[in-house]
Write an enzyme that holds these catalytic residues in place. Structure first.
Site, PDB file in Angstrom:
ATOM      1  N   GLY A 179     -33.022 -26.780  67.371  1.00 31.23           N
ATOM      2  CA  GLY A 179     -31.700 -26.365  67.809  1.00 31.23           C
ATOM      3  C   GLY A 179     -31.784 -25.411  68.982  1.00 31.23           C
ATOM      4  O   GLY A 179     -32.782 -25.367  69.702  1.00 31.23           O
ATOM      5  N   SER A 180     -30.751 -24.624  69.164  1.00 30.47           N
ATOM      6  CA  SER A 180     -30.683 -23.706  70.297  1.00 30.47           C
ATOM      7  C   SER A 180     -31.606 -22.512  70.092  1.00 30.47           C
ATOM      8  O   SER A 180     -31.987 -22.177  68.961  1.00 30.47           O
ATOM      9  CB  SER A 180     -29.248 -23.217  70.486  1.00 30.47           C
ATOM     10  OG  SER A 180     -28.881 -22.349  69.422  1.00 30.47           O
ATOM     11  N   GLY A 182     -32.362 -20.389  66.744  1.00 31.86           N
ATOM     12  CA  GLY A 182     -33.770 -20.320  66.386  1.00 31.86           C
ATOM     13  C   GLY A 182     -34.254 -18.898  66.188  1.00 31.86           C
ATOM     14  O   GLY A 182     -35.075 -18.619  65.301  1.00 31.86           O
ATOM     15  N   GLU A 219     -38.322 -25.560  67.236  1.00 32.98           N
ATOM     16  CA  GLU A 219     -38.200 -26.425  68.407  1.00 32.98           C
ATOM     17  C   GLU A 219     -36.858 -26.114  69.049  1.00 32.98           C
ATOM     18  O   GLU A 219     -35.821 -26.610  68.629  1.00 32.98           O
ATOM     19  CB  GLU A 219     -38.285 -27.900  68.006  1.00 32.98           C
ATOM     20  CG  GLU A 219     -39.583 -28.303  67.334  1.00 32.98           C
ATOM     21  CD  GLU A 219     -40.769 -28.321  68.284  1.00 32.98           C
ATOM     22  OE1 GLU A 219     -40.572 -28.122  69.501  1.00 32.98           O
ATOM     23  OE2 GLU A 219     -41.890 -28.530  67.815  1.00 32.98           O
ATOM     24  N   CYS A 248     -33.611 -32.193  74.408  1.00 35.35           N
ATOM     25  CA  CYS A 248     -34.256 -30.908  74.690  1.00 35.35           C
ATOM     26  C   CYS A 248     -35.261 -31.058  75.819  1.00 35.35           C
ATOM     27  O   CYS A 248     -35.614 -30.076  76.478  1.00 35.35           O
ATOM     28  CB  CYS A 248     -34.920 -30.352  73.435  1.00 35.35           C
ATOM     29  SG  CYS A 248     -36.031 -31.497  72.620  1.00 35.35           S
TER      30      CYS A 248
END
Length: 519
Positions: free
Chosen positions: A246-247, A251, A268, A302
């Site tokens: 995620g963002s 994170g 990630e 991403c």
């Protein structure tokens, strides 16, 4: 919708209903009493189906079942565990077209990419089957006579998986195939934006679990609101490893909460990926790669290309090529289920607003829009989520360029001098996921992926930032979180490392020559 894909038929074949249970421990589905979550398609705005979400009682039942299942599953031989994963891969092969279509309809990526996502699931299953027989430890040399010193890896326990909407099923399987083969059990919290793909994935594997008598609680799915699957999930000490995609902002919170209890994480997070194009590049190769990297998944990967760092000698030529390519792309924006479409919708209006904000901001900071940025209207574009991918001229230090905008806007940045100057620009952002250079010069390439080169977890030469293969460990540095999943030796993150000494002598010598005599 597409003339060749009937979504209602797809939903029926995948076992989805008008209202679906959102919690399972493998083959048993819970009739939950949580709130209803509706899933709407970004393609045409239609309500696809609804999901009954979990309650706290459901969560606790799943966690207790998972903990009990782990005690049995960890003692199942790894090749036997991998046989289940192999059969899951085959089940995904049989359902590839339908699951790919659902990924497209619920997420918004074009059908070819939906199929590609399911193929990633299949590929990691194949990888994990082979990995099951090579999860090796080490025999080491002991300083003590007649002693054996070795390292080995043991199953870890419950692995939590928090996945994002942009790859709603592949990221789950990247983690799950390795974790299950390693002897762990998994609890999956999918994105609330794409719950149906998660339910469909579990429906696909259900028969495999039943045929192989897999303990209930090895494969778990919980679709719940943040009040049920929020901080309590992060704080749960039974979850030994939390893998989150995620963002960066989210994170950091996950890392803080899990770290406070000394749990493990695989993070990630954000990417701000650049492609360097030097005067010694094959410009046509660079063009094809960067166009897919910028507009693929409508810029919602991403690993999407966010920045193109161009040498001043080829800047104008490459810019013209990009604009001409984007003109062709503009004619192929539409329903992602149509095989002629190259760019589908953004996932929701929030993403559209991010796109609009980036365009406004880059111009405020002195940048120049040279193509795109329109929000499409009219027949076929009623959802307001279809946009024309944008190209802007900018400078790397702009605040908006330093951010990750999860939408199809790319910044052209000029550099002069040697490749070291371009590498410095590449590295001068908070994120460190993917990077690429296009050059036919060996020295430039070697510098790029050397210790003095790209500081990203992925550094490609004459290949773009997007489209990583499952064979290599996937992840990035800095604000990307440092996590690694998928291929290579990423399996080690799902296991606990153990050093063992075996004394097969009749004496008890101590290490470092220490003497400790009672007499």
């Amino acid at each position: 919708m597409s003339k060749t894909i009937n979504i209602q038929d797809v939903l029926k074949r995948l076992g989805l209903k008008e209202i679906n249970e959102g919690v399972t421990t493998g083959t048993q589905w819970f009739d939950t009493e949580g709130k209803i979550n509706n899933s709407y398609s970004p393609v045409d705005g239609s309500l696809i189906a609804s999901v009954k979400t979990a309650t706290m009682d459901d969560y606790e039942k799943v966690m207790q079942t998972a903990q009990k299942a782990f005690e049995e599953w960890r003692m199942t031989p790894a090749p036997v565990r991998a046989e289940v994963v192999r059969q899951i891969g085959n089940a995904l092969r049989d359902a590839k077209e339908d699951l790919g279509a659902l990924v497209t309809y619920e997420m918004g990526k074009i059908y070819q990419e939906g199929l590609g996502e399911v193929q990633e699931m299949i590929d990691i299953c194949d990888f994990a089957v082979g990995q099951a027989r090579t999860m090796n430890g080490f025999n080491l040399q002991s300083e003590r006579p007649m002693h054996r010193l070795m390292e080995q890896y043991q199953p870890l326990g419950i692995v939590g998986i928090i996945s994002s909407f942009n790859f709603p099923v592949a990221v789950w399987m990247w983690n799950t195939a390795l974790a299950i083969t390693a002897g762990d059990v998994v609890v999956w919290k999918p994105s609330s934006k794409t719950p149906l793909t998660a339910i469909a994935s579990h429906k696909i594997i259900e028969k495999v679990l039943r045929d192989n008598n897999v303990p209930e609680g090895v494969f778990n799915l919980i679709i719940g609101r943040s009040s049920v699957m929020g901080d309590n999930f992060l704080d749960d000490k039974r979850v030994r490893l939390m893998s989150m995609t995620g963002s960066t902002a989210v994170g950091k919170r996950v890392g803080e909460r899990v770290g406070k209890r000394l749990g493990k994480t695989i993070l990630e997070l954000g990417g701000n990926n650049a492609v360097i194009v030097t005067p010694k590049a094959n410009l046509n190769m660079a063009l094809m790669s960067t166009v897919f990297g910028t507009v693929g998944t409508a810029g919602q990967r991403c690993t999407s290309t966010r920045r193109i760092i161009l040498h001043e000698d080829i800047y104008d030529e490459f810019k013209d090529k990009m604009v001409n390519a984007y003109k062709k792309i503009k004619e192929k924006i539409g329903n992602p289920l149509d095989p002629n479409t190259l760019v589908g919708p953004l996932h929701d209006i929030h993403a559209v607003n991010q796109f609009k904000y980036a365009i406004e901001q880059v111009q405020k900071e002195g940048g120049k829009m040279i193509f795109g940025g329109d929000i499409l209207e009219g027949p076929g574009f009623e959802t307001g989520t279809y946009v024309v991918p944008a190209i802007a001229e900018a400078e790397n230090h702009f605040d908006i360029v330093q951010e990750e905008t999860f939408a199809p806007i790319v910044y052209l940045i000029k550099y002069s001098g040697d490749v070291e100057n371009a590498i410095a620009i590449n590295n001068d952002v908070p994120q460190g996921l993917s990077s690429a250079i296009f050059t036919q010069d060996m020295q430039e390439a070697e510098k790029f992926y050397s210790a003095m080169g790209s500081d990203c977890g992925i550094a490609n030469v004459n290949a773009g930032t997007s489209g990583a293969e499952i064979g290599g460990a996937f992840g990035g540095e800095k604000d990307t979180g440092g996590g690694r999943e998928s291929g290579s030796d990423a399996w080690k993150a799902y296991m606990r490392r153990q050093t063992t000494t075996v004394n097969f002598s009749s004496d008890l010598p101590l290490a470092q020559g220490i003497k400790f005599d009672l007499d």
